[in-house]
Structure formats: structure tokens, C-alpha cells
Design a protein around this motif. Structure first.
Motif, mmCIF file in Angstrom:
data_model
loop_
_atom_site.group_PDB
_atom_site.id
_atom_site.type_symbol
_atom_site.label_atom_id
_atom_site.label_comp_id
_atom_site.label_asym_id
_atom_site.label_seq_id
_atom_site.Cartn_x
_atom_site.Cartn_y
_atom_site.Cartn_z
ATOM 1 N N PHE A 37 0.844 -1.237 -0.065
ATOM 2 C CA PHE A 37 -0.206 -0.072 -0.208
ATOM 3 C C PHE A 37 0.694 1.219 -0.210
ATOM 4 N N TYR A 38 0.395 2.333 -0.866
ATOM 5 C CA TYR A 38 1.477 3.447 -1.098
ATOM 6 C C TYR A 38 0.593 4.889 -0.699
ATOM 7 N N GLY A 39 0.926 5.543 -0.225
ATOM 8 C CA GLY A 39 0.538 6.913 -0.253
ATOM 9 C C GLY A 39 -0.740 7.177 0.725
ATOM 10 N N HIS A 40 -0.345 7.822 2.229
ATOM 11 C CA HIS A 40 -1.603 8.300 2.898
ATOM 12 C C HIS A 40 -2.058 6.879 3.681
ATOM 13 N N VAL A 41 -1.297 5.921 3.812
ATOM 14 C CA VAL A 41 -1.775 4.559 4.375
ATOM 15 C C VAL A 41 -2.117 4.623 5.759
ATOM 16 N N VAL A 42 -3.262 4.280 5.828
ATOM 17 C CA VAL A 42 -3.906 4.185 7.175
ATOM 18 C C VAL A 42 -4.526 2.714 7.439
ATOM 19 N N VAL A 43 -3.862 1.958 8.497
ATOM 20 C CA VAL A 43 -4.122 0.905 8.527
ATOM 21 C C VAL A 43 -5.209 0.680 10.131
ATOM 22 N N HIS A 44 -6.224 0.205 10.204
ATOM 23 C CA HIS A 44 -6.995 -0.323 11.251
ATOM 24 C C HIS A 44 -7.001 -1.538 11.688
ATOM 25 N N ARG A 45 -6.665 -2.170 12.773
ATOM 26 C CA ARG A 45 -6.280 -3.473 13.531
ATOM 27 C C ARG A 45 -6.785 -3.404 14.872
ATOM 28 N N HIS A 46 -8.152 -4.184 15.364
ATOM 29 C CA HIS A 46 -8.373 -3.860 16.569
ATOM 30 C C HIS A 46 -8.447 -2.744 17.300
ATOM 31 N N ASP A 47 -7.766 -2.289 18.246
ATOM 32 C CA ASP A 47 -7.712 -0.841 18.826
ATOM 33 C C ASP A 47 -6.713 0.086 18.415
ATOM 34 N N MET A 48 -6.014 -0.484 17.300
ATOM 35 C CA MET A 48 -4.917 0.391 16.827
ATOM 36 C C MET A 48 -4.983 0.846 15.434
ATOM 37 N N VAL A 49 -4.364 2.289 15.240
ATOM 38 C CA VAL A 49 -4.555 2.849 13.948
ATOM 39 C C VAL A 49 -3.036 3.332 13.686
ATOM 40 N N MET A 50 -2.572 2.867 12.643
ATOM 41 C CA MET A 50 -1.369 2.840 11.952
ATOM 42 C C MET A 50 -1.158 3.973 10.762
ATOM 43 N N LYS A 51 -0.480 4.996 10.724
ATOM 44 C CA LYS A 51 -0.570 5.851 9.462
ATOM 45 C C LYS A 51 1.055 5.639 9.049
ATOM 46 N N ALA A 52 1.212 5.749 7.805
ATOM 47 C CA ALA A 52 2.789 5.650 7.139
ATOM 48 C C ALA A 52 2.588 5.947 5.749
ATOM 49 N N ASP A 53 3.835 6.317 5.021
ATOM 50 C CA ASP A 53 3.754 6.214 3.551
ATOM 51 C C ASP A 53 3.728 5.205 2.902
ATOM 52 N N LYS A 54 4.063 3.960 3.149
ATOM 53 C CA LYS A 54 4.155 2.733 2.648
ATOM 54 C C LYS A 54 4.141 1.556 3.661
ATOM 55 N N VAL A 55 3.304 0.755 3.310
ATOM 56 C CA VAL A 55 2.886 -0.366 4.376
ATOM 57 C C VAL A 55 2.976 -1.608 3.294
ATOM 58 N N LYS A 56 3.965 -2.651 3.711
ATOM 59 C CA LYS A 56 3.768 -4.159 3.101
ATOM 60 C C LYS A 56 3.099 -4.964 4.329
ATOM 61 N N VAL A 57 2.233 -5.757 3.536
ATOM 62 C CA VAL A 57 1.301 -6.423 4.468
ATOM 63 C C VAL A 57 1.386 -8.224 3.963
ATOM 64 N N TRP A 58 2.162 -8.835 4.911
ATOM 65 C CA TRP A 58 2.168 -10.334 4.426
ATOM 66 C C TRP A 58 1.196 -11.098 5.184
ATOM 67 N N TYR A 59 0.258 -12.208 4.442
ATOM 68 C CA TYR A 59 -0.744 -12.935 5.046
ATOM 69 C C TYR A 59 -0.565 -14.562 5.038
ATOM 70 N N GLN A 60 -1.329 -14.970 5.417
ATOM 71 C CA GLN A 60 -1.021 -16.566 5.412
ATOM 72 C C GLN A 60 -2.641 -16.945 5.478
#
Length: 156
Positions: free
Chosen positions: A44-67
Motif C-alpha cells: 500500500f502506498y501514499g497516505h496509508v491508514v491501517v485499522h486493526r483491533h484498537d490500533m491505527v497506524m499511518k505511514a507512507d508505505k505499508v507492506k502486509v504479508w498474509y497467510q
């Protein structure tokens, strides 16, 4: 019969509260998205906002690995870079980079790392935060800058 019910109740409790059996919902908003099926990775690129449980993370770039577990895609790990800001109900963090391992619940902030709550501020080059236990380890980096902990009125 009572032992059998106790056994089934215990099995249900373990399945219900196990991080593997319980899939947490995570949403990600961004300007751009790329999916790499073979690597089981989403970028994910540009103004990334991640919501998980009670956490919010903002960053320029986020890589997510899943299983895939029981036919469902679940978070395995996450790597956020650029102006990383993390907010929970009681803590705020910032760093140049953040990594998170879902299996161990370990969040690592690297580069100008800082964690604040209403009474304290922790600063160092690397901060390891175990989200399940709330244990924190602060390490100085290659720059040689010492760890700093401020608490009380000055922390505000």
C-alpha cells in the motif's frame, strides 16, 4: 459426563481465544495498492491508514504479508515505512519504520522511535513493544544516542 463437558468447554475456550483460530479484521486505506499473490503480500502506498483491533497506524508505505488459515487470509506480518504514527487507546508511537509480527504480537519501532502515554515518554533508536503483555524494551542504535525516559509533568 462432567469431565467430558469440562473437556469440551476447555477445547471451545482454547479455540475461541486462540490467535490462530480467531481472525481479526484489518482494513487498509491508501492512494495505491499492489497485490502479489505468489508472495502472499499486499503493498500500500501514499497516505496509508491501517485499522486493526484498537490500533491505527499511518505511514507512507505499508507492506502486509498474509497467510491462509482454515480458508481465510490472516495477517502474518507488516512493515511500515515513512512518517510512521501509531495510536491505541492509551499509547501513541512514532518512528521512521515499524514492523509487526502477528504470531508473537511484537511491534518494533526503528529510527527516531518514541512511545508516549499520558504520564511518560520513551525515546530511543529501537523500541520493542509486545502488544499482548505491554512489555517495552528500548535500545540505543548505531548513532550512540542514549535511551531517554521522561515521566511526570515534564512528559506532557
Amino acid at each position: 459426563m462432567k469431565n467430558r463437558l469440562l473437556f469440551f468447554g476447555l477445547c471451545f475456550a482454547l479455540l475461541h481465544f486462540s490467535p490462530i483460530a480467531y481472525a481479526e479484521t484489518m482494513t487498509v486505506d491508501a492512494d495505491r495498492f499492489e497485490l502479489f499473490q505468489e508472495d502472499k503480500r499486499a503493498d500500500f502506498y501514499g497516505h496509508v491508514v491501517v485499522h486493526r483491533h484498537d490500533m491505527v497506524m499511518k505511514a507512507d508505505k505499508v507492506k502486509v504479508w498474509y497467510q491462509e488459515i482454515d480458508g481465510k487470509n490472516e495477517l502474518k506480518s507488516l512493515d511500515a515505512t515513512g512518517h510512521v504514527m501509531i495510536t491505541t487507546k492509551v499509547k501513541q508511537g512514532s518512528a521512521d519504520r515499524a514492523t509487526f509480527e502477528a504470531g508473537s504480537e511484537l511491534l518494533v519501532l526503528t529510527g527516531h522511535a518514541q512511545v508516549k502515554d499520558e504520564n511518560s515518554v520513551l525515546e530511543g533508536e529501537v523500541i520493542e513493544y509486545h502488544t499482548a503483555t505491554e512489555n517495552i524494551k528500548v535500545l540505543k542504535g548505531k548513532s550512540g544516542k542514549q535511551v531517554q525516559f521522561t515521566f511526570g509533568e515534564e512528559a506532557k
